[in-house]
Design an enzyme around this catalytic site. Structure first.
Site, PDB file in Angstrom:
ATOM      1  N   SER A 119       0.828  -1.206   0.000  1.00  0.00           N
ATOM      2  CA  SER A 119       0.000   0.000   0.000  1.00  0.00           C
ATOM      3  C   SER A 119       0.862   1.255   0.000  1.00  0.00           C
ATOM      4  O   SER A 119       0.333   2.343  -0.146  1.00  0.00           O
ATOM      5  CB  SER A 119      -0.923  -0.008   1.216  1.00  0.00           C
ATOM      6  OG  SER A 119      -0.189  -0.252   2.381  1.00  0.00           O
ATOM      7  N   GLU A 152      -5.336  -0.224  -7.914  1.00  0.00           N
ATOM      8  CA  GLU A 152      -4.324   0.746  -8.362  1.00  0.00           C
ATOM      9  C   GLU A 152      -3.198  -0.036  -9.020  1.00  0.00           C
ATOM     10  O   GLU A 152      -2.695  -1.010  -8.431  1.00  0.00           O
ATOM     11  CB  GLU A 152      -3.714   1.467  -7.152  1.00  0.00           C
ATOM     12  CG  GLU A 152      -4.393   2.734  -6.758  1.00  0.00           C
ATOM     13  CD  GLU A 152      -3.687   3.400  -5.576  1.00  0.00           C
ATOM     14  OE1 GLU A 152      -3.279   4.554  -5.715  1.00  0.00           O
ATOM     15  OE2 GLU A 152      -3.543   2.776  -4.511  1.00  0.00           O
TER      16      GLU A 152
HETATM   17  N1  CAA Z   1     -16.572 -10.791   0.606  1.00  0.00           N
HETATM   18  C1  CAA Z   1     -17.679 -10.776  -0.159  1.00  0.00           C
HETATM   19  N2  CAA Z   1     -18.668  -9.902   0.002  1.00  0.00           N
HETATM   20  C2  CAA Z   1     -18.563  -9.010   1.008  1.00  0.00           C
HETATM   21  C3  CAA Z   1     -17.451  -8.974   1.867  1.00  0.00           C
HETATM   22  C4  CAA Z   1     -16.424  -9.886   1.627  1.00  0.00           C
HETATM   23  N3  CAA Z   1     -15.305  -9.903   2.373  1.00  0.00           N
HETATM   24  N4  CAA Z   1     -17.638  -7.955   2.774  1.00  0.00           N
HETATM   25  C5  CAA Z   1     -18.817  -7.386   2.489  1.00  0.00           C
HETATM   26  N5  CAA Z   1     -19.373  -8.030   1.434  1.00  0.00           N
HETATM   27  C6  CAA Z   1     -20.605  -7.676   0.742  1.00  0.00           C
HETATM   28  C7  CAA Z   1     -21.849  -7.982   1.522  1.00  0.00           C
HETATM   29  O1  CAA Z   1     -22.266  -9.300   1.322  1.00  0.00           O
HETATM   30  C8  CAA Z   1     -22.818  -6.969   0.947  1.00  0.00           C
HETATM   31  O2  CAA Z   1     -23.291  -7.443  -0.319  1.00  0.00           O
HETATM   32  P1  CAA Z   1     -24.651  -6.871  -1.008  1.00  0.00           P
HETATM   33  O3  CAA Z   1     -24.356  -5.482  -1.446  1.00  0.00           O
HETATM   34  O4  CAA Z   1     -24.825  -7.793  -2.143  1.00  0.00           O
HETATM   35  O5  CAA Z   1     -25.701  -6.937   0.035  1.00  0.00           O
HETATM   36  C9  CAA Z   1     -21.969  -5.748   0.665  1.00  0.00           C
HETATM   37  O6  CAA Z   1     -20.629  -6.249   0.594  1.00  0.00           O
HETATM   38  C10 CAA Z   1     -22.060  -4.746   1.765  1.00  0.00           C
HETATM   39  O7  CAA Z   1     -21.742  -5.386   3.001  1.00  0.00           O
HETATM   40  P2  CAA Z   1     -22.581  -5.245   4.337  1.00  0.00           P
HETATM   41  O8  CAA Z   1     -24.043  -5.058   4.034  1.00  0.00           O
HETATM   42  O9  CAA Z   1     -22.173  -6.331   5.263  1.00  0.00           O
HETATM   43  O10 CAA Z   1     -22.036  -3.947   5.034  1.00  0.00           O
HETATM   44  P3  CAA Z   1     -22.016  -2.475   4.572  1.00  0.00           P
HETATM   45  O11 CAA Z   1     -23.151  -2.093   3.690  1.00  0.00           O
HETATM   46  O12 CAA Z   1     -21.822  -1.730   5.837  1.00  0.00           O
HETATM   47  O13 CAA Z   1     -20.694  -2.357   3.672  1.00  0.00           O
HETATM   48  C11 CAA Z   1     -18.386  -2.119   3.321  1.00  0.00           C
HETATM   49  C12 CAA Z   1     -19.460  -2.787   4.140  1.00  0.00           C
HETATM   50  C13 CAA Z   1     -18.463  -2.569   1.869  1.00  0.00           C
HETATM   51  C14 CAA Z   1     -17.063  -2.533   3.926  1.00  0.00           C
HETATM   52  C15 CAA Z   1     -18.625  -0.549   3.369  1.00  0.00           C
HETATM   53  O14 CAA Z   1     -18.773  -0.118   4.696  1.00  0.00           O
HETATM   54  C16 CAA Z   1     -17.514   0.233   2.733  1.00  0.00           C
HETATM   55  O15 CAA Z   1     -17.449   0.402   1.540  1.00  0.00           O
HETATM   56  N6  CAA Z   1     -16.608   0.773   3.583  1.00  0.00           N
HETATM   57  C17 CAA Z   1     -15.426   1.499   3.124  1.00  0.00           C
HETATM   58  C18 CAA Z   1     -14.371   0.526   2.689  1.00  0.00           C
HETATM   59  C19 CAA Z   1     -13.150   1.229   2.212  1.00  0.00           C
HETATM   60  O16 CAA Z   1     -13.024   2.429   2.153  1.00  0.00           O
HETATM   61  N7  CAA Z   1     -12.176   0.401   1.829  1.00  0.00           N
HETATM   62  C20 CAA Z   1     -10.897   0.901   1.389  1.00  0.00           C
HETATM   63  C21 CAA Z   1      -9.966   0.875   2.548  1.00  0.00           C
HETATM   64  S1  CAA Z   1      -8.424   1.541   2.094  1.00  0.00           S
HETATM   65  C22 CAA Z   1      -7.599   0.264   1.428  1.00  0.00           C
HETATM   66  O17 CAA Z   1      -8.018  -0.858   1.388  1.00  0.00           O
HETATM   67  C23 CAA Z   1      -6.273   0.648   0.911  1.00  0.00           C
HETATM   68  C24 CAA Z   1      -5.151   0.432   1.810  1.00  0.00           C
HETATM   69  O18 CAA Z   1      -4.067   0.106   1.328  1.00  0.00           O
HETATM   70  C25 CAA Z   1      -5.202   0.711   3.278  1.00  0.00           C
END
Ligand code: CAA
Length: 291
Positions: A119, A152
């Protein structure tokens, strides 16, 4: 060049997500880790996350089974030698990554593309320690990998166009989108996201708002799916601090100084969800703010 077999190094949070999406897209995946427990935990988690997709009718049970059958695991790094593309997603420490590449490179086929899911570590520097800097690039997934649309792609100074195009083809075959980034500290997403999180920690540190009011402000006031402190816990506070340090050291600008409160949480071992405590305490039924 045709990519059929993909080696994934590291069966943690990112590695298991990468194995999941690659296997579902039809690639043969060889997942490697130094711990048998980590490998079996990763395979169970991939199965559980594929089940979520089956239960939502996104994929069929047969597609799930076919994906699971395409994943094999190994404790032996040389077994990744027969793959066309390797994605390293091991611990985010440069010495660890360099040691892995050193062990792996003598076993690789000449055409194999080598990538890192780092990252924030310099792609050019990692590449320079291998025998193939022109076939080396950054392949950075976002967490949770099966859900997030972006990858990315980071070119090191020597990365050639053929390598970039092959990696772009893989990203597109996953149904995801690629953003091309130059190799400067923390690339694009983390260059913008992690200082925002650090600023949220300063906002807490200076008493401008509580954990709850800061997260509510950004969720409802800026339409972010998670508040910045909840997101910090999700990413891992140690990872957030490590990225701030990379920005601070690499760009030599005081605007990237890590907040002392973030340092204190990391020193306490309160690293977020993975240790069950960070800006929230996850040990009960619902997360409770720790400040
Ligand atoms: N595998 C498969 N599906 C998953 C999953 C996983 N590990 N985690 C969540 N899902 C799916 C769920 O089944 C759900 O599917 P549907 O849309 O079909 O219903 C969907 O994702 C949404 O999940 P939830 O309903 O459980 O929960 P939510 O609506 O609160 O969403 C989240 C969870 C997708 C994590 C959302 O909160 C989100 O987008 N958060 C921000 C995440 C983010 O910013 N990530 C980037 C981090 S930075 C990074 O990664 C870079 C780095 O180097 C640090």
């Amino acid at each position: 060049m045709e990519i059929k077999r993909i080696g994934v190094i590291g069966a943690g949070q990112m590695g298991n997500g990468i194995a999941h999406v690659m296997a579902l897209a039809g690639y043969e995946v060889v997942l490697n880790d130094i711990s048998e427990e980590a490998l079996s935990a990763a395979v169970s988690l991939v199965s559980k996350n594929l089940d979520r997709q089956v239960s939502k009718d996104r994929i069929s049970e047969d597609e799930k089974q076919a994906a699971m059958n395409r994943i094999s695991t190994t404790l032996k790094l040389p077994e990744l030698g027969a793959t066309d593309l390797v994605i390293e997603a091991a611990t985010e420490r440069e010495t660890v990554k360099q040691a892995i590449f050193e062990d792996l490179v003598p076993h690789l086929q000449p055409h194999t593309i080598l990538t890192s899911n780092t990252s924030s570590i310099s792609i050019t520097r990692l590449a320079s320690r291998t025998d193939r800097p022109e076939k080396f690039m950054g392949f950075h997934f976002m967490n949770p990998v099966p859900v997030m649309q972006l990858v990315e792609l980071i070119r090191g100074i020597a990365t050639n166009e053929e390598t970039y195009k092959a990696c772009l083809g893989v990203v597109e075959s996953l149904g995801k989108s690629a953003a091309s980034a130059e190799d400067f500290p923390a690339f694009i997403v983390n260059r913008i996201l992690i200082p925002m999180i650090n600023e949220a920690v300063y906002t807490l540190y200076e008493g401008v708002g509580s954990v709850k009011s800061i997260d509510t402000s950004m969720k409802l006031g800026a339409n972010h799916p998670m508040g910045p402190l909840e997101l910090a816990d999700f990413i891992g506070l140690d990872t957030c601090l490590a990225i701030m340090n990379v920005l601070h050291d690499g760009l030599a600008d005081t605007k990237y100084r890590p907040c002392p409160l973030l340092v204190k949480y990391v020193e306490a071992g309160w690293l977020g969800r993975k240790t069950q405590r960070g800006f929230y305490d996850y040990r009960g039924e619902t997360p409770v703010p720790t400040r």
